[in-house]
Design an enzyme around this catalytic site. Structure first.
Site, short mmCIF file in Angstrom:
data_model
loop_
_atom_site.label_atom_id
_atom_site.label_comp_id
_atom_site.label_asym_id
_atom_site.label_seq_id
_atom_site.Cartn_x
_atom_site.Cartn_y
_atom_site.Cartn_z
N LYS A 217 -17.77 -44.99 -35.14
CA LYS A 217 -17.57 -44.77 -33.71
C LYS A 217 -16.36 -45.55 -33.24
O LYS A 217 -16.38 -46.79 -33.18
CB LYS A 217 -18.79 -45.19 -32.90
CG LYS A 217 -18.61 -44.90 -31.40
CD LYS A 217 -19.58 -45.67 -30.55
CE LYS A 217 -19.21 -45.52 -29.07
NZ LYS A 217 -17.87 -46.13 -28.77
N GLU B 113 -17.03 -59.29 -36.29
CA GLU B 113 -15.75 -59.98 -36.08
C GLU B 113 -15.53 -60.00 -34.58
O GLU B 113 -15.31 -58.96 -33.97
CB GLU B 113 -14.62 -59.26 -36.82
CG GLU B 113 -13.34 -60.07 -36.88
CD GLU B 113 -12.46 -59.85 -35.67
OE1 GLU B 113 -12.50 -60.72 -34.75
OE2 GLU B 113 -11.76 -58.84 -35.61
N CYS C 213 -6.66 -59.85 -32.46
CA CYS C 213 -7.71 -60.89 -32.48
C CYS C 213 -7.17 -62.20 -33.03
O CYS C 213 -7.54 -63.28 -32.55
CB CYS C 213 -8.92 -60.41 -33.28
SG CYS C 213 -8.58 -59.99 -35.00
#
Length: 470
Positions: free
Chosen positions: A165, A238, A272
């Protein structure tokens, strides 16, 4: 076709949602909004497909290598679509496609093998590795293809099937990637579903899923973990970072300024493991601020499809509002915008590349993850003070130390509380290395052989050494 685009009930058309171009803020296409019944059917089909996919490692290897070739061949279609929905410069989208293909090749050729157990008993014991079953991969909008492949490549190589997704902000390139992969992979081995947060929550809690792998925010990660726990499903999370870069007094400011700037601002700061805080010695603080501010003032900001653009827009309106809010609060707290500090007066989600000086250490732009083109620079007196500040948040994804004396820099790096640390660069990763955070930055390990084993479970077989013991 494994990546068939699922629909509602036979004879019905899935409802759709708009996909916006962040360079204009306007819709340019749409994607299906899949419902719970569709998801149930997809997970059931993934479970059926798993029975055969798990049984033939040689076929899996060949299929994944062929899939990598197909991805490379489709780069001219994938990259512009990725830029259109995500916003990043086209060159970065091509790099993301290349990384996707490389990751498929890397994991295709990894073999977990078997491991004998030697414990002195008259029994031959061996650890063999078995796949888990259908894996749910939930992917954010900053690197849609790269992070998708970071999840599905090891899962598929291990013999699992995958339900993927993507973010509703960036579903289109992922759907196209699915179509590209469909020629190499068997039916229902990889299926892509699209929709909003309720669909992701249902996927994470689905009883037919054996492993949930998620990249995103800490609050959403907690919700995913809670959903997975309800059915005792393995979860790999994560959850972002607030990486600190600590500059030492012997750093060559002009030599590292470009590297440091791009370590913070690549993909408009939406990485990130980007540098999100810089700690500079007070003696050279003004030089560091000005060197970074000069680059921020001169970088070319525009549509990612424009070949002269070096930075694109922020991906979506909510994230732009977050960046504006954190910047405004920092300025209200007493910070100074050495460059930028405001939204650009043009259509789309553009924010001026911003360097903040004199920022209070308690400002949210320092203590939280801003995830945008804003970088606070803070002075320090002693290295101990800088290390304490670098470690002083709930995050622990990455960090870096910058200086000329490499031995001293390495000694400081060893004190950082994070999963990965660098000297004189930042956020450069190898496919072969583990990727994991500490504290609130993650649970579990991705990347390298660790990423493969994270999608397997041990199966131990004991066999007598002598026939008479059988």
């Amino acid at each position: 076709m494994p990546t068939r685009q699922p629909t509602r009930a036979p004879g019905g058309r899935a409802e759709c949602f708009d996909v916006l171009d962040p360079a204009t803020g306007e819709p340019f296409d749409e994607a299906p909004d899949h419902d719970p019944d569709t998801l149930d059917a997809v997970v059931d089909a993934a479970h059926v497909a798993w029975r055969e996919w798990r049984s033939d490692p040689a076929t899996r290897t060949g299929a994944l290598l062929a899939a990598a070739d197909d991805v490379e061949a489709a780069g001219a279609d994938l990259a512009p679509l990725l830029t259109r929905e995500q916003g990043k410069p086209l060159s970065e989208s091509y790099a993301e496609v290349a990384r996707t293909a490389a990751r498929l090749r890397y994991f295709a050729e990894l073999d977990p093998g078997s491991q004998p157990i030697t414990d002195g008993r008259p029994v031959s014991s061996e650890i063999r590795w078995r796949p888990l079953g259908p894996v749910a991969a939930i992917v954010p909008w900053n690197f849609p293809l790269q992070l998708a492949s970071a999840k599905f490549a090891p899962a598929l190589a291990a013999g699992n099937t995958v339900v993927l997704k993507p973010s509703p902000c960036t579903p289109l390139a992922t759907r196209l990637l699915g179509s590209v992969l469909s020629s190499a992979l068997p039916e229902d081995v990889l299926t892509i579903v699209t929709g909003g947060e309720p669909l992701g929550a249902r996927l994470a809690s689905h009883p037919g899923i054996r492993h949930v792998t998620f990249t995103g925010s800490i609050p959403t990660g907690r919700a995913v973990a809670k959903s997975a726990a309800a059915s005792l499903t393995r979860a790999t999370l994560e959850l972002g970072g607030n990486d600190a870069a600590v500059l030492l007094e012997d750093v060559d400011v002009e030599r590292v300024a470009d590297r440091l700037f791009w370590a913070a601002f690549r993909n408009c700061g939406q990485v990130c493991m980007a540098v999100k805080r810089v700690y500079a010695p007070a003696r050279i603080y003004s030089r560091v601020v000005e060197a970074l501010a000069h680059r921020a003032r001169t970088v070319v900001v525009g549509s990612g499809l424009d070949p002269v653009s070096e930075l694109g827009p922020v991906n979506n309106a909510d994230q732009l509002a977050r960046v504006e809010r954190y910047t405004a609060q920092a300025l209200s707290d007493g910070a100074r915008a050495a460059a930028g500090g405001h939204r650009l007066d043009r259509p789309g989600y553009f924010f001026a590349p911003t360097i903040l000086a004199d920022v209070p250490s308690t400002s949210r732009v320092v203590t939280e993850e801003q995830f945008g083109p804003v970088l606070p620079v803070l002075p320090y007196i002693s290295v101990d003070e800088a290390v304490e500040a670098a470690n002083g948040t709930g995050f622990g994804l990455g960090g870096s130390v910058w200086g000329t004396d490499l031995d001293r820099a390495e000694a400081i790096v060893d004190r950082l509380e994070c999963g990965t640390a660098w000297i004189n660069h930042h956020a450069e990763l190898s496919l072969a290395q583990p990727f994991a955070g500490v504290k609130e930055s993650g649970v579990g390990v991705a990347g390298g052989p660790w990423g493969l084993y994270g999608n397997l479970r041990p199966f131990v077989v004991h066999r007598p050494d002598r026939p008479e013991e059988a």
